[in-house]
Design a protein around this motif. Structure first.
Motif, PDB file in Angstrom:
ATOM      1  N   VAL A  39      31.541 -23.576 -48.799  1.00 42.29           N
ATOM      2  CA  VAL A  39      30.531 -22.670 -49.358  1.00 42.29           C
ATOM      3  C   VAL A  39      30.042 -21.693 -48.293  1.00 42.29           C
ATOM      4  CG1 VAL A  39      28.440 -22.551 -50.765  1.00 42.29           C
ATOM      5  CG2 VAL A  39      29.775 -24.669 -50.729  1.00 42.29           C
ATOM      6  N   PRO A  40      30.609 -20.474 -48.274  1.00 39.34           N
ATOM      7  CA  PRO A  40      30.135 -19.508 -47.295  1.00 39.34           C
ATOM      8  C   PRO A  40      28.773 -18.937 -47.675  1.00 39.34           C
ATOM      9  CG  PRO A  40      31.929 -18.576 -48.601  1.00 39.34           C
ATOM     10  CD  PRO A  40      31.712 -19.970 -49.092  1.00 39.34           C
ATOM     11  N   GLY A  41      27.949 -18.680 -46.678  1.00 40.74           N
ATOM     12  CA  GLY A  41      26.667 -18.006 -46.848  1.00 40.74           C
ATOM     13  C   GLY A  41      26.560 -16.894 -45.839  1.00 40.74           C
ATOM     14  N   PRO A  42      25.441 -16.165 -45.827  1.00 34.14           N
ATOM     15  CA  PRO A  42      25.304 -15.010 -44.930  1.00 34.14           C
ATOM     16  C   PRO A  42      25.491 -15.374 -43.454  1.00 34.14           C
ATOM     17  CG  PRO A  42      23.459 -15.128 -46.451  1.00 34.14           C
ATOM     18  CD  PRO A  42      24.275 -16.353 -46.696  1.00 34.14           C
ATOM     19  N   GLU A  43      25.096 -16.577 -43.052  1.00 32.58           N
ATOM     20  CA  GLU A  43      25.204 -16.924 -41.634  1.00 32.58           C
ATOM     21  C   GLU A  43      25.788 -18.313 -41.408  1.00 32.58           C
ATOM     22  OE1 GLU A  43      21.479 -16.217 -39.626  1.00 32.58           O
ATOM     23  OE2 GLU A  43      21.320 -14.199 -40.458  1.00 32.58           O
ATOM     24  N   THR A  44      26.309 -18.910 -42.476  1.00 35.07           N
ATOM     25  CA  THR A  44      26.803 -20.289 -42.379  1.00 35.07           C
ATOM     26  C   THR A  44      28.002 -20.496 -43.303  1.00 35.07           C
ATOM     27  OG1 THR A  44      25.296 -20.905 -44.160  1.00 35.07           O
ATOM     28  CG2 THR A  44      24.532 -21.349 -41.904  1.00 35.07           C
ATOM     29  N   VAL A  45      28.733 -21.565 -43.045  1.00 35.68           N
ATOM     30  CA  VAL A  45      29.701 -22.071 -44.032  1.00 35.68           C
ATOM     31  C   VAL A  45      29.449 -23.568 -44.148  1.00 35.68           C
ATOM     32  CG1 VAL A  45      32.129 -22.455 -44.611  1.00 35.68           C
ATOM     33  CG2 VAL A  45      31.451 -20.320 -43.503  1.00 35.68           C
ATOM     34  N   LEU A  46      29.173 -24.025 -45.374  1.00 37.14           N
ATOM     35  CA  LEU A  46      28.994 -25.455 -45.604  1.00 37.14           C
ATOM     36  C   LEU A  46      30.342 -26.047 -45.998  1.00 37.14           C
ATOM     37  CD1 LEU A  46      27.181 -28.016 -46.114  1.00 37.14           C
ATOM     38  CD2 LEU A  46      27.096 -27.256 -48.501  1.00 37.14           C
ATOM     39  N   VAL A  47      30.706 -27.154 -45.349  1.00 40.15           N
ATOM     40  CA  VAL A  47      31.944 -27.854 -45.676  1.00 40.15           C
ATOM     41  C   VAL A  47      31.569 -29.268 -46.110  1.00 40.15           C
ATOM     42  CG1 VAL A  47      34.162 -28.678 -44.772  1.00 40.15           C
ATOM     43  CG2 VAL A  47      33.208 -26.501 -43.967  1.00 40.15           C
ATOM     44  N   VAL A  48      31.942 -29.635 -47.333  1.00 34.87           N
ATOM     45  CA  VAL A  48      31.635 -30.974 -47.838  1.00 34.87           C
ATOM     46  C   VAL A  48      32.938 -31.759 -47.940  1.00 34.87           C
ATOM     47  CG1 VAL A  48      30.575 -32.311 -49.691  1.00 34.87           C
ATOM     48  CG2 VAL A  48      29.683 -30.041 -49.141  1.00 34.87           C
ATOM     49  N   ALA A  49      32.986 -32.889 -47.265  1.00 32.87           N
ATOM     50  CA  ALA A  49      34.222 -33.676 -47.199  1.00 32.87           C
ATOM     51  C   ALA A  49      33.894 -35.163 -47.205  1.00 32.87           C
ATOM     52  CB  ALA A  49      35.016 -33.297 -45.953  1.00 32.87           C
ATOM     53  N   PRO A  50      33.670 -35.741 -48.408  1.00 27.23           N
ATOM     54  CA  PRO A  50      33.376 -37.181 -48.450  1.00 27.23           C
ATOM     55  C   PRO A  50      34.600 -37.960 -47.978  1.00 27.23           C
ATOM     56  CG  PRO A  50      32.987 -36.124 -50.591  1.00 27.23           C
ATOM     57  CD  PRO A  50      33.737 -35.144 -49.737  1.00 27.23           C
ATOM     58  N   GLY A  51      34.367 -38.958 -47.178  1.00 25.32           N
ATOM     59  CA  GLY A  51      35.475 -39.803 -46.747  1.00 25.32           C
ATOM     60  C   GLY A  51      36.260 -39.244 -45.575  1.00 25.32           C
ATOM     61  N   ALA A  52      35.901 -38.052 -45.090  1.00 22.62           N
ATOM     62  CA  ALA A  52      36.638 -37.492 -43.954  1.00 22.62           C
ATOM     63  C   ALA A  52      36.193 -38.176 -42.662  1.00 22.62           C
ATOM     64  CB  ALA A  52      36.378 -35.994 -43.860  1.00 22.62           C
ATOM     65  N   ASP A  53      37.066 -38.161 -41.667  1.00 23.40           N
ATOM     66  CA  ASP A  53      36.684 -38.579 -40.325  1.00 23.40           C
ATOM     67  C   ASP A  53      35.827 -37.438 -39.767  1.00 23.40           C
ATOM     68  OD1 ASP A  53      36.549 -38.853 -37.558  1.00 23.40           O
ATOM     69  OD2 ASP A  53      38.514 -39.813 -37.429  1.00 23.40           O
ATOM     70  N   GLN A  54      34.495 -37.654 -39.754  1.00 22.38           N
ATOM     71  CA  GLN A  54      33.570 -36.569 -39.423  1.00 22.38           C
ATOM     72  C   GLN A  54      33.790 -36.013 -38.014  1.00 22.38           C
ATOM     73  OE1 GLN A  54      30.748 -35.236 -41.432  1.00 22.38           O
ATOM     74  NE2 GLN A  54      32.140 -36.014 -42.987  1.00 22.38           N
ATOM     75  N   LEU A  55      34.164 -36.880 -37.068  1.00 23.31           N
ATOM     76  CA  LEU A  55      34.370 -36.399 -35.706  1.00 23.31           C
ATOM     77  C   LEU A  55      35.571 -35.465 -35.622  1.00 23.31           C
ATOM     78  CD1 LEU A  55      33.597 -39.458 -33.383  1.00 23.31           C
ATOM     79  CD2 LEU A  55      32.389 -37.266 -33.531  1.00 23.31           C
TER      80      LEU A  55
END
Lengths: 205, 292
Positions: A39-55
């Motif tokens: 989800v791109p925004g004016p100054e950010t991009v949100l990435v949602v990834a359930p179950g992903a290796d967050q590191l």
């Protein structure tokens, strides 16, 4: 900087809409594992990834954000043509906007249709695109009292943005005109004619 | 098919939502308490993502012109199976699959605790999907209409489904909820003590809560930064703080982007707990201890 948005979300700070768009494009091309939403925004991009290796995802996002921050090589407007939106400029607020900006209605139309705009991001309602790059002379405030219903296809401005109402909804934007172009259709794939980064040109019909 | 005789205060069809369209302004939607919907589906041998019915404050009556296997989970309701030549209405149980004979009727009372009750039918509710989901999105209006008296819901095919193999599942007790949170992404928009304040005294759930969010009343969360946050992507479970300083927990129908800072986000496992909070309930927040 990458901020945690809960256990499944990472919010990448891009600092600008252009970098957000480039990061969005890189992420859509690569689709790191488990990514459900970008989800791109004016100054950010949100990435949602359930179950992903967050590191690991964080590391990959750091690299991609770095690549997105580099100015693009070559002509970024090459490739896909701009979406042309034919507009009948008979909006209920056209005269008011002209009065407030010291322009004639014809000049308002010329300035609104005279530049190519870019979809910044979508929100407010499905398919509602915030179009950026509007002529600064046309930056007017919203209505003090929003309308309870704005018809589908209304072409409007507010602040630094323009928009095409994708469906009938309440709204406080200033109405300049209307288009028959269907910008949102749940039966189409993709359902929205506008995506973050889409170039748009309004044309008097 | 199922016919809605009465829907109770508010009832909708829900599956596991409409992923992948947030960048086009489409809310995720889906069951507010996904844990309960998944369980109900498993109990009748459905894939977990089949569509079921989400009741709010119970109160519904559903008619079954054809017989069906049914399971009910979530906020525990008094439940009566009647009609179809039964001499006496039978009290049916939560968290266990049971057979409703052709011509039968299911009547739901009001839950004593919790808010949302889920009804799964073997085969699933087979209304037309919109953007890949059968969920009613209360924010944008996508998906099937809110259930009304007379609404007819088709049921999907049962061939090929798993056997019904569980007799009864222990139900999660909707209780005094303590919600674990992960700080951020915008905790730095608040005064240094704000997270402590959030996790201090309890908050009360207000009347204007719905599928978009649980609105809370309690300690005011004070901002350190004024001005507007540029619109950014929002996640379910986000604890968003509007200028009033009173937090809102975003549920399934939350807007995909927002401009108020998010001080913390619920641990994913606690989202279903939050979805069962009803107006007047109190809840507390606590910082999640170990990172996962």
């Amino acid at each position: 900087m990458i901020r945690a948005a809960g256990e499944h979300g990472l919010l990448v700070e891009t600092g600008s809409l252009e970098v957000s768009h480039r990061l969005d494009a890189l992420l859509r091309a690569e689709r790191p594992g488990s990514v459900v939403e970008i989800v791109p925004g004016p100054e950010t991009v949100l990435v949602v990834a359930p179950g992903a290796d967050q590191l690991r995802l964080r590391e990959r996002l750091t690299d991609l954000a770095r690549a997105a921050a580099e100015p693009p090589s070559g002509d970024r407007t090459a490739g896909t043509p701009a979406v042309v939106v034919p507009v009948v400029y008979d909006g209920a607020d056209l005269a008011d906007v002209a009065g407030e900006t010291g322009l004639t209605p014809e000049e308002v139309v010329a300035r609104h249709s005279g530049r190519e705009l870019v979809v910044g991001w979508l929100g407010f309602s499905p398919g509602f695109a915030y179009l950026t790059g509007l002529d600064p002379v046309l930056h007017v405030s919203r209505l003090a009292t929003p309308r309870t219903s704005v018809p589908v296809g209304s072409v409007a401005i507010a602040g630094p943005h323009s928009a095409v109402y994708p469906s009938a909804s309440p709204g406080g934007w200033r109405l300049l005109g209307r288009t028959d172009l269907r910008v949102w259709d749940v039966r189409a794939d993709p359902p929205s004619l506008f995506r973050p980064g889409t170039r748009v040109r309004f044309e008097p019909a | 098919m199922i016919e809605v005789i009465k829907p109770g205060p508010y009832a909708t069809v829900q599956d596991l939502g409409r992923p992948g369209y947030a960048h086009l302004g489409v809310p995720y939607s889906g069951a507010a308490d996904t844990t309960a919907l998944r369980l109900a589906n498993r109990l009748v041998g459905n894939p977990e993502g089949h569509a079921g019915i989400e009741l709010t404050f119970g109160g519904a009556s559903l008619a079954f012109p054809a017989g069906a296997w049914v399971a009910v989970t979530g906020a525990p309701c008094p439940l009566i199976s009647a009609g179809a030549g039964m001499t006496v209405p039978v009290r049916a149980g939560m968290g266990a699959p049971f057979w409703v004979p052709a011509g039968g009727e299911l009547r739901f009372g009001t839950p004593a605790r919790g808010l949302r009750t889920y009804v799964a039918v073997r085969g699933g509710i087979a209304v037309e999907p919109v953007l890949g989901s059968r969920s009613t999105d209360s924010l944008s209006g996508l998906g099937p209409a809110v259930l009304r008296p007379g609404t007819v819901l088709p049921v999907g095919p049962v061939d090929g489904l798993a056997e019904i193999s569980v007799d009864v599942a222990p139900l999660r007790e909707p209780g005094p909820a303590v919600l674990r949170v992960v700080p951020g992404p915008r905790d730095d928009w608040f005064v240094p003590g704000a997270l402590k304040e959030l996790c201090g005294r309890p908050y009360e759930v207000t009347q204007d809560s719905n599928r978009v969010g649980v609105r809370l009343s309690g300690p005011v969360l004070e901002r350190a930064r004024q001005g507007e946050l540029p619109s950014e992507g929002m996640v379910a479970g986000a604890v968003q703080v509007p200028p009033s300083g009173q937090p809102i927990i975003f549920l399934a129908d939350h807007p995909p982007t927002g401009g108020y800072p998010v001080i913390a986000v619920l641990s994913a496992a606690d989202l279903s707990t939050a979805a069962q909070l009803r107006p007047g309930d109190t809840t507390r927040f606590t910082l999640r201890k170990t990172p996962t």
